[in-house]
Design a protein around this motif. Structure first.
Motif, PDB file in Angstrom:
ATOM      1  N   LEU A 130      34.023  27.918  58.113  1.00  0.00           N
ATOM      2  CA  LEU A 130      33.429  28.036  56.790  1.00  0.00           C
ATOM      3  C   LEU A 130      33.568  29.480  56.318  1.00  0.00           C
ATOM      4  CD1 LEU A 130      31.812  26.662  54.516  1.00  0.00           C
ATOM      5  CD2 LEU A 130      29.746  27.432  55.674  1.00  0.00           C
ATOM      6  N   ALA A 131      34.138  29.658  55.145  1.00  0.00           N
ATOM      7  CA  ALA A 131      34.380  30.998  54.613  1.00  0.00           C
ATOM      8  C   ALA A 131      33.781  31.120  53.221  1.00  0.00           C
ATOM      9  CB  ALA A 131      35.877  31.278  54.556  1.00  0.00           C
ATOM     10  N   ARG A 132      33.295  32.299  52.939  1.00  0.00           N
ATOM     11  CA  ARG A 132      32.844  32.642  51.593  1.00  0.00           C
ATOM     12  C   ARG A 132      33.913  33.536  50.983  1.00  0.00           C
ATOM     13  NH1 ARG A 132      27.951  32.298  54.333  1.00  0.00           N
ATOM     14  NH2 ARG A 132      26.292  31.329  53.132  1.00  0.00           N
ATOM     15  N   ILE A 133      34.365  33.198  49.779  1.00  0.00           N
ATOM     16  CA  ILE A 133      35.378  33.997  49.089  1.00  0.00           C
ATOM     17  C   ILE A 133      34.722  34.601  47.856  1.00  0.00           C
ATOM     18  CG2 ILE A 133      37.621  33.967  47.944  1.00  0.00           C
ATOM     19  CD1 ILE A 133      38.347  31.604  49.737  1.00  0.00           C
ATOM     20  N   TYR A 134      34.771  35.930  47.779  1.00  0.00           N
ATOM     21  CA  TYR A 134      34.168  36.674  46.681  1.00  0.00           C
ATOM     22  C   TYR A 134      35.269  37.318  45.845  1.00  0.00           C
ATOM     23  CZ  TYR A 134      29.860  36.415  49.433  1.00  0.00           C
ATOM     24  OH  TYR A 134      28.773  35.982  50.147  1.00  0.00           O
ATOM     25  N   ASN A 135      35.064  37.383  44.536  1.00  0.00           N
ATOM     26  CA  ASN A 135      35.965  38.083  43.620  1.00  0.00           C
ATOM     27  C   ASN A 135      35.365  39.431  43.257  1.00  0.00           C
ATOM     28  OD1 ASN A 135      37.781  35.988  43.490  1.00  0.00           O
ATOM     29  ND2 ASN A 135      36.974  35.169  41.584  1.00  0.00           N
ATOM     30  N   PHE A 136      36.232  40.383  42.953  1.00  0.00           N
ATOM     31  CA  PHE A 136      35.798  41.672  42.423  1.00  0.00           C
ATOM     32  C   PHE A 136      36.940  42.246  41.603  1.00  0.00           C
ATOM     33  CE2 PHE A 136      37.739  42.464  46.504  1.00  0.00           C
ATOM     34  CZ  PHE A 136      38.549  43.576  46.301  1.00  0.00           C
ATOM     35  N   GLU A 137      36.666  43.309  40.865  1.00  0.00           N
ATOM     36  CA  GLU A 137      37.685  43.972  40.062  1.00  0.00           C
ATOM     37  C   GLU A 137      37.681  45.448  40.385  1.00  0.00           C
ATOM     38  OE1 GLU A 137      36.667  42.847  36.038  1.00  0.00           O
ATOM     39  OE2 GLU A 137      38.167  41.254  36.106  1.00  0.00           O
ATOM     40  N   PHE A 138      38.866  46.045  40.332  1.00  0.00           N
ATOM     41  CA  PHE A 138      39.015  47.465  40.610  1.00  0.00           C
ATOM     42  C   PHE A 138      39.982  48.068  39.605  1.00  0.00           C
ATOM     43  CE2 PHE A 138      42.409  45.384  42.861  1.00  0.00           C
ATOM     44  CZ  PHE A 138      43.489  46.250  42.765  1.00  0.00           C
ATOM     45  N   THR A 139      40.023  49.381  39.554  1.00  0.00           N
ATOM     46  CA  THR A 139      40.936  50.086  38.668  1.00  0.00           C
ATOM     47  C   THR A 139      41.515  51.297  39.390  1.00  0.00           C
ATOM     48  OG1 THR A 139      41.219  51.098  36.494  1.00  0.00           O
ATOM     49  CG2 THR A 139      39.154  51.529  37.625  1.00  0.00           C
ATOM     50  N   VAL A 140      42.680  51.693  38.937  1.00  0.00           N
ATOM     51  CA  VAL A 140      43.329  52.877  39.475  1.00  0.00           C
ATOM     52  C   VAL A 140      43.205  54.010  38.470  1.00  0.00           C
ATOM     53  CG1 VAL A 140      45.503  53.828  40.331  1.00  0.00           C
ATOM     54  CG2 VAL A 140      44.955  51.438  40.732  1.00  0.00           C
ATOM     55  N   THR A 141      43.526  53.711  37.221  1.00  0.00           N
ATOM     56  CA  THR A 141      43.559  54.723  36.164  1.00  0.00           C
ATOM     57  C   THR A 141      42.310  54.737  35.296  1.00  0.00           C
ATOM     58  OG1 THR A 141      44.636  53.183  34.638  1.00  0.00           O
ATOM     59  CG2 THR A 141      46.065  54.529  36.040  1.00  0.00           C
ATOM     60  N   GLY A 142      41.512  53.709  35.377  1.00  0.00           N
ATOM     61  CA  GLY A 142      40.346  53.603  34.511  1.00  0.00           C
ATOM     62  C   GLY A 142      40.646  52.827  33.238  1.00  0.00           C
ATOM     63  N   GLU A 143      41.900  52.453  33.030  1.00  0.00           N
ATOM     64  CA  GLU A 143      42.280  51.739  31.817  1.00  0.00           C
ATOM     65  C   GLU A 143      42.464  50.237  32.043  1.00  0.00           C
ATOM     66  OE1 GLU A 143      45.786  53.597  30.368  1.00  0.00           O
ATOM     67  OE2 GLU A 143      44.807  55.515  30.062  1.00  0.00           O
ATOM     68  N   GLN A 144      43.007  49.859  33.193  1.00  0.00           N
ATOM     69  CA  GLN A 144      43.311  48.462  33.455  1.00  0.00           C
ATOM     70  C   GLN A 144      42.442  47.927  34.582  1.00  0.00           C
ATOM     71  OE1 GLN A 144      47.461  48.847  34.419  1.00  0.00           O
ATOM     72  NE2 GLN A 144      48.081  48.158  32.383  1.00  0.00           N
ATOM     73  N   ARG A 145      42.055  46.649  34.440  1.00  0.00           N
ATOM     74  CA  ARG A 145      41.307  45.959  35.493  1.00  0.00           C
ATOM     75  C   ARG A 145      42.289  45.159  36.338  1.00  0.00           C
ATOM     76  NH1 ARG A 145      35.817  44.774  35.046  1.00  0.00           N
ATOM     77  NH2 ARG A 145      34.799  45.929  33.397  1.00  0.00           N
ATOM     78  N   HIS A 146      42.098  45.210  37.642  1.00  0.00           N
ATOM     79  CA  HIS A 146      42.917  44.437  38.569  1.00  0.00           C
ATOM     80  C   HIS A 146      41.982  43.610  39.444  1.00  0.00           C
ATOM     81  CE1 HIS A 146      46.392  46.826  37.429  1.00  0.00           C
ATOM     82  NE2 HIS A 146      45.637  47.900  37.582  1.00  0.00           N
ATOM     83  N   PRO A 147      42.342  42.341  39.692  1.00  0.00           N
ATOM     84  CA  PRO A 147      41.464  41.490  40.512  1.00  0.00           C
ATOM     85  C   PRO A 147      41.702  41.681  42.004  1.00  0.00           C
ATOM     86  CG  PRO A 147      43.288  40.205  39.685  1.00  0.00           C
ATOM     87  CD  PRO A 147      43.434  41.588  39.090  1.00  0.00           C
ATOM     88  N   GLY A 148      40.683  41.352  42.757  1.00  0.00           N
ATOM     89  CA  GLY A 148      40.770  41.371  44.211  1.00  0.00           C
ATOM     90  C   GLY A 148      39.847  40.313  44.775  1.00  0.00           C
TER      91      GLY A 148
END
Length: 130
Positions: A67-85
């Protein structure tokens, strides 16, 4: 007076409350792991949270279904674009952290007095030869 039915309902509510408390603790642990991972890669975790995407059965490193729990989050490198993880957790243990492809810049150290450029060295030594 408590009847058997009332005791059953109370136990059901206590079990649900304990499960929610435990799930919140696992979410906090996932958030801490994501913060550490982002800090190690010099990324910024956006919104400072992780969101439960789903509970599912997933194969672990040994090939067993767990049994696994999968969580989403968002991060940025430049502060302009959102990237999912995503982060996958088997209980309190991190299975994997996946990041979407993101742009990054290669950081080169500034030249110092100790570094000698080979072209400059060759030019200076060729002039010294008779």
């Amino acid at each position: 007076m408590l009847t058997l039915g009332n005791i059953f309902v109370l136990m059901l509510f206590a079990t649900a409350g304990a499960w929610l408390w435990h799930a919140h603790g696992l979410r906090e642990r996932a958030l801490e792991r994501v913060k550490q991972h982002c800090a190690k890669l010099d990324l910024e975790l956006l919104d400072g949270n992780v969101a439960l995407r789903r509970l599912t059965f997933t194969r672990d490193a040994q090939g067993r279904k767990r049994l696994a729990r999968i969580y989403n989050f968002e991060f940025t490198v430049t502060g302009e674009q959102r990237h999912p993880g995503t982060i996958t957790m088997f209980g309190a243990h991190t299975a994997q952290i996946e990041l979407a492809p993101y742009p990054f810049e290669i950081k080169t150290p500034p030249p110092s007095a100790e570094i000698i450029q080979m072209n400059e060295w060759r030019q200076s030594h060729q002039k010294l030869k008779p």
